[in-house]
Design an enzyme around this catalytic site. Structure first.
Site, mmCIF file in Angstrom:
data_model
loop_
_atom_site.group_PDB
_atom_site.id
_atom_site.type_symbol
_atom_site.label_atom_id
_atom_site.label_comp_id
_atom_site.label_asym_id
_atom_site.label_seq_id
_atom_site.Cartn_x
_atom_site.Cartn_y
_atom_site.Cartn_z
ATOM 1 N N HIS A 253 -31.699 -5.498 -11.512
ATOM 2 C CA HIS A 253 -32.857 -6.398 -11.451
ATOM 3 C C HIS A 253 -34.080 -5.670 -10.900
ATOM 4 O O HIS A 253 -33.960 -4.770 -10.072
ATOM 5 C CB HIS A 253 -32.537 -7.610 -10.566
ATOM 6 C CG HIS A 253 -31.688 -8.636 -11.260
ATOM 7 N ND1 HIS A 253 -31.729 -9.966 -10.960
ATOM 8 C CD2 HIS A 253 -30.796 -8.506 -12.273
ATOM 9 C CE1 HIS A 253 -30.893 -10.624 -11.749
ATOM 10 N NE2 HIS A 253 -30.310 -9.763 -12.543
ATOM 11 N N TYR B 34 -35.633 -18.036 -5.603
ATOM 12 C CA TYR B 34 -35.545 -18.564 -4.247
ATOM 13 C C TYR B 34 -36.549 -19.715 -4.174
ATOM 14 O O TYR B 34 -37.764 -19.474 -4.218
ATOM 15 C CB TYR B 34 -35.917 -17.490 -3.224
ATOM 16 C CG TYR B 34 -34.880 -16.391 -3.068
ATOM 17 C CD1 TYR B 34 -34.795 -15.330 -3.972
ATOM 18 C CD2 TYR B 34 -33.990 -16.406 -1.991
ATOM 19 C CE1 TYR B 34 -33.848 -14.320 -3.802
ATOM 20 C CE2 TYR B 34 -33.041 -15.396 -1.820
ATOM 21 C CZ TYR B 34 -32.976 -14.362 -2.729
ATOM 22 O OH TYR B 34 -32.042 -13.370 -2.561
ATOM 23 N N PRO C 57 -27.623 -15.621 4.844
ATOM 24 C CA PRO C 57 -27.580 -14.925 3.554
ATOM 25 C C PRO C 57 -28.904 -14.872 2.780
ATOM 26 O O PRO C 57 -28.978 -14.211 1.742
ATOM 27 C CB PRO C 57 -26.523 -15.709 2.762
ATOM 28 C CG PRO C 57 -26.425 -17.033 3.420
ATOM 29 C CD PRO C 57 -26.794 -16.836 4.849
ATOM 30 N N LYS D 71 -28.497 -9.470 2.909
ATOM 31 C CA LYS D 71 -28.335 -8.217 3.651
ATOM 32 C C LYS D 71 -26.925 -7.953 4.198
ATOM 33 O O LYS D 71 -26.609 -6.816 4.564
ATOM 34 C CB LYS D 71 -29.310 -8.194 4.846
ATOM 35 C CG LYS D 71 -30.744 -8.005 4.439
ATOM 36 C CD LYS D 71 -31.045 -6.557 4.091
ATOM 37 C CE LYS D 71 -32.323 -6.385 3.311
ATOM 38 N NZ LYS D 71 -32.158 -6.255 1.878
ATOM 39 N N TYR E 18 -36.438 -6.305 1.011
ATOM 40 C CA TYR E 18 -35.417 -6.853 0.112
ATOM 41 C C TYR E 18 -34.673 -5.717 -0.600
ATOM 42 O O TYR E 18 -33.443 -5.736 -0.699
ATOM 43 C CB TYR E 18 -36.074 -7.798 -0.905
ATOM 44 C CG TYR E 18 -35.081 -8.633 -1.679
ATOM 45 C CD1 TYR E 18 -34.642 -9.856 -1.170
ATOM 46 C CD2 TYR E 18 -34.559 -8.200 -2.897
ATOM 47 C CE1 TYR E 18 -33.714 -10.635 -1.865
ATOM 48 C CE2 TYR E 18 -33.636 -8.966 -3.592
ATOM 49 C CZ TYR E 18 -33.224 -10.179 -3.076
ATOM 50 O OH TYR E 18 -32.305 -10.933 -3.755
HETATM 51 P P1 RFL Z 1 -15.300 -9.323 5.841
HETATM 52 O O1 RFL Z 1 -15.650 -9.376 4.385
HETATM 53 O O2 RFL Z 1 -15.283 -10.568 6.614
HETATM 54 O O3 RFL Z 1 -13.893 -8.586 5.935
HETATM 55 C C1 RFL Z 1 -13.161 -8.550 7.151
HETATM 56 C C2 RFL Z 1 -11.698 -8.432 6.815
HETATM 57 O O4 RFL Z 1 -10.947 -8.327 8.018
HETATM 58 C C3 RFL Z 1 -9.789 -9.124 7.906
HETATM 59 N N1 RFL Z 1 -9.318 -9.432 9.265
HETATM 60 C C4 RFL Z 1 -8.248 -8.848 9.829
HETATM 61 N N2 RFL Z 1 -7.379 -7.926 9.378
HETATM 62 C C5 RFL Z 1 -6.365 -7.560 10.205
HETATM 63 N N3 RFL Z 1 -6.185 -8.077 11.448
HETATM 64 C C6 RFL Z 1 -7.044 -9.005 11.946
HETATM 65 N N4 RFL Z 1 -6.860 -9.481 13.163
HETATM 66 C C7 RFL Z 1 -8.125 -9.422 11.120
HETATM 67 N N5 RFL Z 1 -9.145 -10.313 11.292
HETATM 68 C C8 RFL Z 1 -9.850 -10.288 10.156
HETATM 69 C C9 RFL Z 1 -10.259 -10.323 7.098
HETATM 70 O O5 RFL Z 1 -9.167 -10.999 6.466
HETATM 71 C C10 RFL Z 1 -11.187 -9.680 6.099
HETATM 72 O O6 RFL Z 1 -10.530 -9.293 4.903
HETATM 73 O O7 RFL Z 1 -16.278 -8.308 6.620
HETATM 74 P P2 RFL Z 1 -16.977 -6.937 6.147
HETATM 75 O O8 RFL Z 1 -16.000 -6.030 5.459
HETATM 76 O O9 RFL Z 1 -17.726 -6.462 7.317
HETATM 77 O O10 RFL Z 1 -18.007 -7.384 4.987
HETATM 78 C C11 RFL Z 1 -19.126 -8.178 5.278
HETATM 79 C C12 RFL Z 1 -19.492 -9.053 4.074
HETATM 80 O O11 RFL Z 1 -18.348 -9.743 3.639
HETATM 81 C C13 RFL Z 1 -20.606 -10.058 4.403
HETATM 82 O O12 RFL Z 1 -21.595 -9.462 5.211
HETATM 83 C C14 RFL Z 1 -21.309 -10.598 3.124
HETATM 84 O O13 RFL Z 1 -20.409 -11.327 2.342
HETATM 85 C C15 RFL Z 1 -22.523 -11.460 3.490
HETATM 86 N N6 RFL Z 1 -23.165 -12.085 2.316
HETATM 87 C C16 RFL Z 1 -24.061 -11.384 1.530
HETATM 88 N N7 RFL Z 1 -24.318 -10.087 1.786
HETATM 89 C C17 RFL Z 1 -25.152 -9.374 0.963
HETATM 90 O O14 RFL Z 1 -25.388 -8.188 1.241
HETATM 91 N N8 RFL Z 1 -25.728 -9.917 -0.169
HETATM 92 C C18 RFL Z 1 -25.514 -11.211 -0.509
HETATM 93 O O15 RFL Z 1 -26.015 -11.637 -1.553
HETATM 94 C C19 RFL Z 1 -24.687 -12.008 0.364
HETATM 95 N N9 RFL Z 1 -24.434 -13.293 0.078
HETATM 96 C C20 RFL Z 1 -22.880 -13.415 1.970
HETATM 97 C C21 RFL Z 1 -23.546 -13.985 0.841
HETATM 98 C C22 RFL Z 1 -21.952 -14.165 2.686
HETATM 99 C C23 RFL Z 1 -21.694 -15.466 2.321
HETATM 100 N N10 RFL Z 1 -20.706 -16.134 3.088
HETATM 101 C C24 RFL Z 1 -19.690 -16.920 2.553
HETATM 102 C C25 RFL Z 1 -20.562 -15.798 4.504
HETATM 103 C C26 RFL Z 1 -23.298 -15.288 0.471
HETATM 104 C C27 RFL Z 1 -22.390 -16.041 1.227
HETATM 105 C C28 RFL Z 1 -22.205 -17.470 0.798
HETATM 106 C C1 PHB Z 2 -25.431 -14.310 -4.341
HETATM 107 O O1 PHB Z 2 -25.559 -13.982 -5.539
HETATM 108 O O2 PHB Z 2 -24.368 -14.750 -3.887
HETATM 109 C C2 PHB Z 2 -26.594 -14.175 -3.434
HETATM 110 C C3 PHB Z 2 -27.740 -13.546 -3.892
HETATM 111 C C4 PHB Z 2 -28.837 -13.437 -3.045
HETATM 112 C C5 PHB Z 2 -28.778 -13.963 -1.759
HETATM 113 C C6 PHB Z 2 -27.614 -14.577 -1.313
HETATM 114 C C7 PHB Z 2 -26.522 -14.688 -2.157
HETATM 115 O O3 PHB Z 2 -29.863 -13.884 -0.964
#
Ligand code: RFL
Ligand code: PHB
Length: 385
Positions: A72, A195, A287, A291, A379
């Protein structure tokens, strides 16, 4: 059991760290509490900075990303029934890529296993000891110990690693809203992310592929999912994205839905003795700025470099700098995520004065070249130092 680096958590941070270390000849064991299918299904991030795609590609993990990732060049801010494009690539020379976190996790897990990596699922870490490098975990109903030179706490916000940092200082902010996220089997109604700010609340139109849409609605923090039928979700999205020029949102079958609370959180320092925190275990962003995953990738890139240097030359200089190096980037992203969140959401606690200020701020960002450039720079993501 012994290894060089014990990695707690097999999410994107843990798997990528293990992969990057393997490429440099450093051994690791990944301990993940959930099963593989669960980790690979968890719907989360979708937008990757160029720095993130560069790391994946340069480390040999970008093959499917290059084929299926959607590059994008801009995003749209929509308010007052009008769209305003922020031309990210024109303003920064960088691109962003839509490629789901689920797919990154699948790609990395497959690579680690193909390379003979030791990734253990359903292995729950119970305790980590930063002074000895010992990790206690439960697998197949029995307790085991793994001892390592270093421990990487990649176990997310609810993990155990952060609790092992004594005198950890935390900084947090909760927001008076959450996101209801849906995945729908319908072609996106837009080529670029939208957005939208609306007096009824924020909405985001993202996507996963040419035939799958990802949409979010601002809701109350304690929102009951059961109160949201498919029809209500699509009606509310249509209102919030509505423009007088006939733009239409195409509804379709919803295949996944969840409510995510919004939180800002930072733990300092990100290192104690042999333990290094990375990703969501050390920090959370709302989110809106996309980031979270990108920060997890930059943390483990910095950590992999530091560990590689330590094993190659014996120097601990980069390990000693790890926490400060990460935290300066983390706080920049914390500020940007907070800023995007407050710019775009309808704060139920704000008064008429605050709402007028917010509107003036939106008009400034959409109408001023320097303001747009600042949004675009953050961004697209600042280059890794
Ligand atoms: P995770 O993905 O939470 O993985 C941690 C892992 O550790 C395991 N765990 C354990 N394992 C062994 N022993 C234990 N005691 C444990 N406790 C936990 C868990 O089961 C899990 O598998 O962390 P990590 O790897 O640091 O990754 C971070 C990302 O997942 C997170 O920052 C992003 O998903 C945030 N996020 C977004 N980030 C972006 O850069 N761009 C986006 O567009 C974006 N959109 C989002 C998001 C997060 C969202 N939610 C649901 C929080 C959109 C949403 C809706
Ligand atoms: C997504 O595609 O899940 C997404 C994209 C941009 C954001 C947050 C989530 O800022």
């Amino acid at each position: 059991m012994r290894t060089q680096v014990a990695i707690v958590g097999g999410g994107p941070a843990g798997l990528l760290l293990s992969h990057l270390l393997h490429r440099q000849g450093v051994a690791s064991v990944v301990l993940e509490s959930r099963d593989r299918a669960y980790v690979e299904r968890r719907q989360r991030a979708g937008m990757l900075e160029q720095g993130t795609t560069d790391v994946l590609r340069e480390s040999g993990a970008g093959e499917r990303l290059d084929r299926e990732g959607l590059v994008h060049h801009g995003i749209e801010l929509r308010f007052g029934g009008e769209g305003h494009r922020i031309p990210i690539t024109d303003l920064t020379g960088r691109t962003v890529t839509v490629y789901a976190q689920t797919e990154i996790v699948k790609d990395l897990a497959a690579l680690r296993l193909a390379d003979g990596g030791d990734v253990r699922y359903e292995a729950e870490v119970l305790a980590v000891d930063p002074s000895t490098g010992t990790v206690t975990f439960r697998q197949d109903g029995a307790a085991h110990e793994l001892t390592a030179d270093y421990i990487a706490g990649c176990d997310g916000f609810h993990g155990v690693s952060r609790r092992a940092v004594p005198d950890v200082r935390t900084f947090a902010r909760d927001y008076p809203f959450a996101w209801l996220g849906v995945l729908a089997d319908v072609a996106p109604s837009t080529d670029e992310l939208i957005y939208a700010h609306h007096e009824r609340g924020f909405a985001l139109h993202s996507l996963r592929s040419p035939s799958v849409s990802r949409l979010y609605l601002q809701v109350a923090p304690d929102e009951d999912l059961a109160a949201w039928s498919d029809a209500r979700i699509w009606d509310e999205l249509a209102v919030r994205f509505g423009t007088p020029d006939g733009w239409e949102l195409t509804p379709g079958p919803i295949t996944d839905r969840s409510v995510t609370p919004m939180r800002s959180f930072v733990a300092e320092p990100m290192r104690h003795d042999r333990l290094f925190l990375a990703g969501d275990s050390a920090h959370i962003v709302p989110p809106t700025g996309a980031k979270g995953l990108n920060l997890a990738v930059s943390d483990v890139t910095i950590l992999a470099r530091a560990l590689t240097e330590r094993y190659a030359s014996g120097s601990e200089a980069l390990l000693d700098a790890y926490s400060a190096t990460c935290l300066s980037r983390v706080w920049r992203a914390e500020h940007f995520s907070y800023w995007m969140t407050t710019l775009l959401h309808a704060d139920p606690e704000s008064d008429a004065f605050a709402r007028r200020l917010q509107r003036a701020h939106l008009e400034y960002v959409a109408g001023s070249a320097p303001a747009m450039a600042s949004l675009a720079e953050n961004y697209a993501g600042l280059p890794l130092k």
